[in-house]
Write a protein that holds these residues in place. Structure first.
Motif, PDB file in Angstrom:
ATOM      1  N   THR A 325       0.834  -1.207   0.000  1.00  0.00           N
ATOM      2  CA  THR A 325       0.000   0.000   0.000  1.00  0.00           C
ATOM      3  C   THR A 325       0.867   1.255   0.000  1.00  0.00           C
ATOM      4  OG1 THR A 325      -1.704  -1.194   1.247  1.00  0.00           O
ATOM      5  CG2 THR A 325      -1.854   1.201   1.202  1.00  0.00           C
ATOM      6  N   VAL A 329       1.294   4.423  -2.893  1.00  0.00           N
ATOM      7  CA  VAL A 329       1.207   5.870  -2.727  1.00  0.00           C
ATOM      8  C   VAL A 329       2.062   6.577  -3.770  1.00  0.00           C
ATOM      9  CG1 VAL A 329       1.747   7.781  -1.156  1.00  0.00           C
ATOM     10  CG2 VAL A 329       0.666   5.711  -0.270  1.00  0.00           C
ATOM     11  N   THR A 341      -4.216   9.489   1.013  1.00  0.00           N
ATOM     12  CA  THR A 341      -3.973   8.045   1.109  1.00  0.00           C
ATOM     13  C   THR A 341      -2.959   7.729   2.189  1.00  0.00           C
ATOM     14  OG1 THR A 341      -4.426   7.855  -1.267  1.00  0.00           O
ATOM     15  CG2 THR A 341      -3.304   6.000  -0.200  1.00  0.00           C
TER      16      THR A 341
END
Length: 430
Positions: A325, A329, A341
């Motif tokens: 994750t 970004v 985010t």
């Protein structure tokens, strides 16, 4: 026949019209010795009047090889005395910068040659062997002429818009091989090493930046670093207008370190020890750190199966998803969306349901959120700074244990600092 040989040697040596070759000594087991002296009679350096002879002394200078042999210039330096009692100059000796500067042990052209060779990354011992001179003689000349070149070439420090800082181990010294650190200062837009300062605290780099002009500091828009508190303080104090950027490589490396920490702890808890190469989590230690898009179908199947076997509470899986994750970004093109985010990721990772390692990662991302997402504004990384560090390490390898910071700095800047070498022929070092 002797005069013809001397004239021929004078033409080959090429010391200029004001220098006369007086003798040549050719020893079979030694260097070629060439005697010289100045033709002109000088005037007093103080009052400009005539002077009297006051003796002489012969000074040996290492010169460029000739005819495949090392050469020594034996300069018969005459000493002069001013007869005027009111003149502040009592005595002085012949000086000719075209031959050699004051207190030199090498000719100017040999020193320029040695400096260029050192700037190409050659070892001082290799240069000294080619000139038939001592290591210390060559190193002093390289430091003297190289320092003068770097001081004269101030243009290499201009037009800096993105400044990168990183630490580097300069050398180890002492009984316990204590590490001595330095900070490399790099123009990350042009990939040019600007300087090296001792220490890895905020003080050295801050002092260097504050020594630049206000115009220079206003021009710097970006300050790039790894996740270093001292360097963040440097940019905050010395370049308050510059936007700080956390290098993406080091941010992802932090997430990979969190995966390793979680994997080791879970492996220890499930196996009762450090584990072996046959344990499930150890077998996928490299797959966990590999980018998801580079994992093959076979690798994904292996990853799912061994995580199910060795990660009963899903802690390693959560750490892997957090890393991917975070990598995602950097694929977001818009800065506001990247900030949103990252904030969400940092907030989620600090939840009590996640492992302590991920809680720590979440706190770090929250503390560095501005620096991490500023990359989306500039796309500047600390890659050129890491490249400059690698070049500095090459000089350390060929230096065979150099521990003099000033000498090391000069050699690294000549090699990686990209100075204007055309200035070297116009210099007369102090």
């Amino acid at each position: 026949m002797r005069l013809d040989a001397i004239r021929a040697l004078h033409a080959v040596v090429g010391l200029g019209a004001g220098v006369a070759v007086t003798e040549v000594s050719d020893r079979r087991d030694g260097p070629l010795s060439v005697g010289i002296e100045l033709v002109r009679r000088p005037c007093c350096e103080g009052c400009g009047g005539p002077v009297w002879a006051h003796g002489s002394a012969k000074v040996k200078l290492a010169d460029l090889p000739a005819f495949g042999r090392p050469v020594r210039l034996v300069w018969n330096k005459r000493r002069w005395r001013c007869p005027h009692s009111g003149c502040g100059v009592c005595t002085f000796t012949d000086q000719e910068p075209g031959v050699a500067p004051r207190r030199a042990r090498m000719t100017s052209r040999a020193a320029r040659h040695a400096t260029r060779r050192a700037g190409a990354g050659r070892a001082i011992s290799e240069i000294a062997a080619g000139l038939g001179a001592g290591w210390h003689t060559v190193m002093r000349a390289v430091h003297r002429w190289g320092g003068a070149l770097l001081e004269a070439d101030m243009a290499r420090l201009e037009e800096v818009t993105a400044l990168g800082l990183d630490e580097i181990v300069l050398f180890r010294r002492g009984r316990y091989r204590e590490k001595h650190w330095g900070t490399t200062i790099v123009d990350t837009r042009r990939g040019k090493l600007l300087d090296i300062v001792p220490g890895r605290s905020a003080q050295g780099a801050t002092r260097w930046i504050e020594a630049r002009s206000p115009r220079w500091r206003r021009r710097v828009r970006w300050g790039v670093m790894d996740l270093s508190g001292p360097y963040r303080k440097t940019f905050t104090d010395a370049l308050p207008r510059a936007r700080q950027i956390a290098d993406p490589f080091h941010v992802i490396k932090l997430a990979n370190s969190a995966i390793d920490d979680v994997r080791r702890r879970v492996q220890n808890e499930t196996t009762g020890g450090r584990g072996t190469k046959h344990d499930p989590l150890y077998r996928i230690r490299r797959l966990l750190l590999t980018a998801a898009e580079r994992v093959t179908d076979k690798g994904r199947h292996k990853l799912r199966g061994l995580l199910a076997a060795g990660d009963p509470r899903g802690e390693v899986r959560d750490a892997w998803h957090a890393k991917e994750t975070l990598r995602g970004v950097y694929r977001i093109p818009q800065h506001p969306l990247a900030v949103e985010t990252l904030d969400e990721l940092a907030r989620d990772l600090q939840d009590d349901t996640f492992s302590p390692e991920l809680n720590k990662l979440g706190r770090t991302l929250a503390a560095w959120r501005t620096q991490v997402t500023n990359w989306h504004r500039s796309r500047v990384t600390n890659g050129p700074t890491e490249a400059a560090n690698n070049l500095a390490k090459l000089i350390k390898r060929v230096s065979f244990g150099i521990t003099n910071f000033d000498h090391y700095r000069t050699r690294v800047l000549l090699y990686a600092g990209k100075p204007d070498w055309t200035l070297l022929d116009t210099l007369t070092p102090r």
